[in-house]
Design a protein around this motif. Sequence first.
Motif, PDB file in Angstrom:
ATOM      1  N   PRO A 206     -14.564  23.066  90.864  1.00 14.92           N
ATOM      2  CA  PRO A 206     -13.246  22.814  90.277  1.00 14.92           C
ATOM      3  C   PRO A 206     -13.139  21.406  89.674  1.00 14.92           C
ATOM      4  CG  PRO A 206     -13.036  23.827  92.451  1.00 14.92           C
ATOM      5  CD  PRO A 206     -14.473  23.488  92.274  1.00 14.92           C
ATOM      6  N   ARG A 207     -12.643  21.339  88.441  1.00 13.89           N
ATOM      7  CA  ARG A 207     -12.413  20.071  87.731  1.00 13.89           C
ATOM      8  C   ARG A 207     -13.664  19.173  87.756  1.00 13.89           C
ATOM      9  NH1 ARG A 207      -9.244  17.158  90.511  1.00 13.89           N
ATOM     10  NH2 ARG A 207      -8.869  15.718  88.792  1.00 13.89           N
ATOM     11  N   ALA A 208     -14.808  19.781  87.609  1.00 13.34           N
ATOM     12  CA  ALA A 208     -16.056  19.034  87.745  1.00 13.34           C
ATOM     13  C   ALA A 208     -16.157  17.882  86.744  1.00 13.34           C
ATOM     14  CB  ALA A 208     -17.241  19.986  87.572  1.00 13.34           C
ATOM     15  N   VAL A 209     -15.712  18.100  85.502  1.00 12.88           N
ATOM     16  CA  VAL A 209     -15.857  17.051  84.482  1.00 12.88           C
ATOM     17  C   VAL A 209     -14.984  15.850  84.838  1.00 12.88           C
ATOM     18  CG1 VAL A 209     -15.659  16.502  82.026  1.00 12.88           C
ATOM     19  CG2 VAL A 209     -16.386  18.791  82.720  1.00 12.88           C
ATOM     20  N   ASP A 210     -13.716  16.099  85.147  1.00 14.40           N
ATOM     21  CA  ASP A 210     -12.801  15.001  85.487  1.00 14.40           C
ATOM     22  C   ASP A 210     -13.274  14.243  86.728  1.00 14.40           C
ATOM     23  OD1 ASP A 210     -11.182  15.587  83.362  1.00 14.40           O
ATOM     24  OD2 ASP A 210      -9.800  16.842  84.522  1.00 14.40           O
ATOM     25  N   ARG A 211     -13.870  14.974  87.657  1.00 19.00           N
ATOM     26  CA  ARG A 211     -14.322  14.359  88.919  1.00 19.00           C
ATOM     27  C   ARG A 211     -15.731  13.788  88.803  1.00 19.00           C
ATOM     28  NH1 ARG A 211     -13.919  19.277  92.605  1.00 19.00           N
ATOM     29  NH2 ARG A 211     -14.397  17.888  94.345  1.00 19.00           N
ATOM     30  N   LYS A 212     -16.315  13.880  87.589  1.00 20.74           N
ATOM     31  CA  LYS A 212     -17.657  13.339  87.331  1.00 20.74           C
ATOM     32  C   LYS A 212     -18.708  13.965  88.243  1.00 20.74           C
ATOM     33  CE  LYS A 212     -15.569   8.882  86.028  1.00 20.74           C
ATOM     34  NZ  LYS A 212     -15.282   9.265  84.636  1.00 20.74           N
ATOM     35  N   LEU A 213     -18.591  15.280  88.457  1.00 20.56           N
ATOM     36  CA  LEU A 213     -19.549  16.000  89.295  1.00 20.56           C
ATOM     37  C   LEU A 213     -20.510  16.779  88.389  1.00 20.56           C
ATOM     38  CD1 LEU A 213     -17.111  17.325  92.060  1.00 20.56           C
ATOM     39  CD2 LEU A 213     -18.368  15.156  91.975  1.00 20.56           C
ATOM     40  N   GLY A 214     -21.448  16.041  87.779  1.00 19.19           N
ATOM     41  CA  GLY A 214     -22.333  16.665  86.798  1.00 19.19           C
ATOM     42  C   GLY A 214     -23.795  16.322  87.010  1.00 19.19           C
ATOM     43  N   TRP A 215     -24.573  16.805  86.073  1.00 17.69           N
ATOM     44  CA  TRP A 215     -26.025  16.631  86.096  1.00 17.69           C
ATOM     45  C   TRP A 215     -26.507  16.235  84.696  1.00 17.69           C
ATOM     46  CZ3 TRP A 215     -29.086  18.973  90.316  1.00 17.69           C
ATOM     47  CH2 TRP A 215     -28.300  19.648  91.266  1.00 17.69           C
ATOM     48  N   ARG A 216     -27.501  15.351  84.611  1.00 19.38           N
ATOM     49  CA  ARG A 216     -28.166  15.090  83.319  1.00 19.38           C
ATOM     50  C   ARG A 216     -29.466  15.895  83.295  1.00 19.38           C
ATOM     51  NH1 ARG A 216     -31.742  11.853  80.389  1.00 19.38           N
ATOM     52  NH2 ARG A 216     -32.636  11.006  82.312  1.00 19.38           N
ATOM     53  N   ILE A 217     -29.362  17.123  82.796  1.00 21.45           N
ATOM     54  CA  ILE A 217     -30.505  18.039  82.804  1.00 21.45           C
ATOM     55  C   ILE A 217     -30.906  18.475  81.395  1.00 21.45           C
ATOM     56  CG2 ILE A 217     -30.112  18.880  85.137  1.00 21.45           C
ATOM     57  CD1 ILE A 217     -28.737  21.330  83.958  1.00 21.45           C
ATOM     58  N   ASP A 218     -30.209  17.971  80.381  1.00 20.99           N
ATOM     59  CA  ASP A 218     -30.577  18.271  78.985  1.00 20.99           C
ATOM     60  C   ASP A 218     -31.168  16.997  78.392  1.00 20.99           C
ATOM     61  OD1 ASP A 218     -29.141  21.081  78.463  1.00 20.99           O
ATOM     62  OD2 ASP A 218     -27.851  19.813  79.712  1.00 20.99           O
ATOM     63  N   HIS A 219     -32.435  17.056  78.029  1.00 24.57           N
ATOM     64  CA  HIS A 219     -33.190  15.848  77.682  1.00 24.57           C
ATOM     65  C   HIS A 219     -33.829  15.964  76.302  1.00 24.57           C
ATOM     66  CE1 HIS A 219     -34.064  15.364  82.307  1.00 24.57           C
ATOM     67  NE2 HIS A 219     -32.774  15.262  82.023  1.00 24.57           N
ATOM     68  N   ILE A 220     -34.107  14.776  75.726  1.00 22.90           N
ATOM     69  CA  ILE A 220     -34.869  14.689  74.477  1.00 22.90           C
ATOM     70  C   ILE A 220     -36.012  13.701  74.698  1.00 22.90           C
ATOM     71  CG2 ILE A 220     -34.812  14.126  72.011  1.00 22.90           C
ATOM     72  CD1 ILE A 220     -31.785  14.721  72.056  1.00 22.90           C
ATOM     73  N   TYR A 221     -37.237  14.212  74.663  1.00 27.13           N
ATOM     74  CA  TYR A 221     -38.432  13.391  74.871  1.00 27.13           C
ATOM     75  C   TYR A 221     -39.166  13.229  73.541  1.00 27.13           C
ATOM     76  CZ  TYR A 221     -37.898  14.505  79.873  1.00 27.13           C
ATOM     77  OH  TYR A 221     -37.430  14.647  81.151  1.00 27.13           O
ATOM     78  N   VAL A 222     -39.839  12.084  73.376  1.00 28.05           N
ATOM     79  CA  VAL A 222     -40.645  11.864  72.176  1.00 28.05           C
ATOM     80  C   VAL A 222     -41.980  11.229  72.561  1.00 28.05           C
ATOM     81  CG1 VAL A 222     -38.629  11.575  70.680  1.00 28.05           C
ATOM     82  CG2 VAL A 222     -39.712   9.549  71.690  1.00 28.05           C
ATOM     83  N   THR A 223     -42.978  11.435  71.709  1.00 30.24           N
ATOM     84  CA  THR A 223     -44.262  10.764  71.885  1.00 30.24           C
ATOM     85  C   THR A 223     -44.203   9.348  71.305  1.00 30.24           C
ATOM     86  OG1 THR A 223     -44.997  11.843  69.854  1.00 30.24           O
ATOM     87  CG2 THR A 223     -45.712  12.833  71.954  1.00 30.24           C
ATOM     88  N   GLU A 224     -45.236   8.571  71.595  1.00 32.51           N
ATOM     89  CA  GLU A 224     -45.275   7.139  71.289  1.00 32.51           C
ATOM     90  C   GLU A 224     -44.937   6.785  69.834  1.00 32.51           C
ATOM     91  OE1 GLU A 224     -45.424   4.862  73.575  1.00 32.51           O
ATOM     92  OE2 GLU A 224     -45.218   3.296  72.051  1.00 32.51           O
ATOM     93  N   PRO A 225     -45.470   7.521  68.847  1.00 33.16           N
ATOM     94  CA  PRO A 225     -45.175   7.132  67.461  1.00 33.16           C
ATOM     95  C   PRO A 225     -43.687   7.166  67.119  1.00 33.16           C
ATOM     96  CG  PRO A 225     -46.986   8.715  67.531  1.00 33.16           C
ATOM     97  CD  PRO A 225     -46.417   8.661  68.900  1.00 33.16           C
TER      98      PRO A 225
END
Length: 257
Positions: A206-225
């Motif tokens: 309930p009200r997870a966004v307002d209560r800051k009850l989240g996860w950082r599970i969507d990522h963007i990775y890059v190689t060295e160049p």
Amino acid sequence: MKICTYNAASVRARLPRLLEWLDENEPDVVAIQETKVENDKFPVEEFEARGYELALNGQKSWNGVCFLSRLPIDNVQIGFGDELMPQDARVISATISGIEIINTYVPNGNTVGSDKWVYKMAWLERFARLLRERYSPQAPVIWLGDINIAPTGIDVYESDRKLGMVGHHPDEFSRLDRIVDFGLTDTYRHLYPTEVEYTFWDFTVPRAVDRKLGWRIDHIYVTEPLVGLVKDVEIDLAARKLEKPSDHTFVTARLDL
DNA sequence: ATGGTTGAATGTCAA
């Protein structure tokens, strides 16, 4: 180049959210997961009308990944290219502007020890091998999508209590390490080493966004160049607060090219 | 509170 990842939790249910977001943000490339639709039922016209080319890897009811791109999409590849894994639509890769881009929907894993958990572990190991088989860390490569792992203690709320649960388990960390050791950089964490931002909030909390009850599970990775070319990574918290949102929100990297 | 919500599908599973 603006490149974005978004778990739509049904591309058809999320069509209004997606189209308005495209109009406002004008990304060059969008990698979507959980489209939940077969290719012949995908709402192609709405995106083509906005100048996007599409590459689809869909299936009925579950999973499904795709690219939308305003730049030409070449060399589209579906899945792992072998019969080792079930035919889930969780991987699509392509070449766009000379960059190899891999969009994945990593299995959720359900609960630690379940059949789905065993599958998640095997899937992550298979993906680590795919990177080494098909790509070079000296070449420009982007891996993005729903990773379904919060890799550090600041990537999920109450991480001490979550440690050892699905999404924040040492067996996931070690397998993600093996993937990243190919030569990848987590662009958000690289630019913002101590920021606490999330990309997913559980509908059932309930009200997870307002209560800051989240996860950082969507990522963007890059190689060295590409590391030095990443000028910003933005997590669109506001988009998660709109009507009928996905449980994930948009993550966008801006590259100087 | 082993719940809660959402979307595929129209049972019930997956997340």
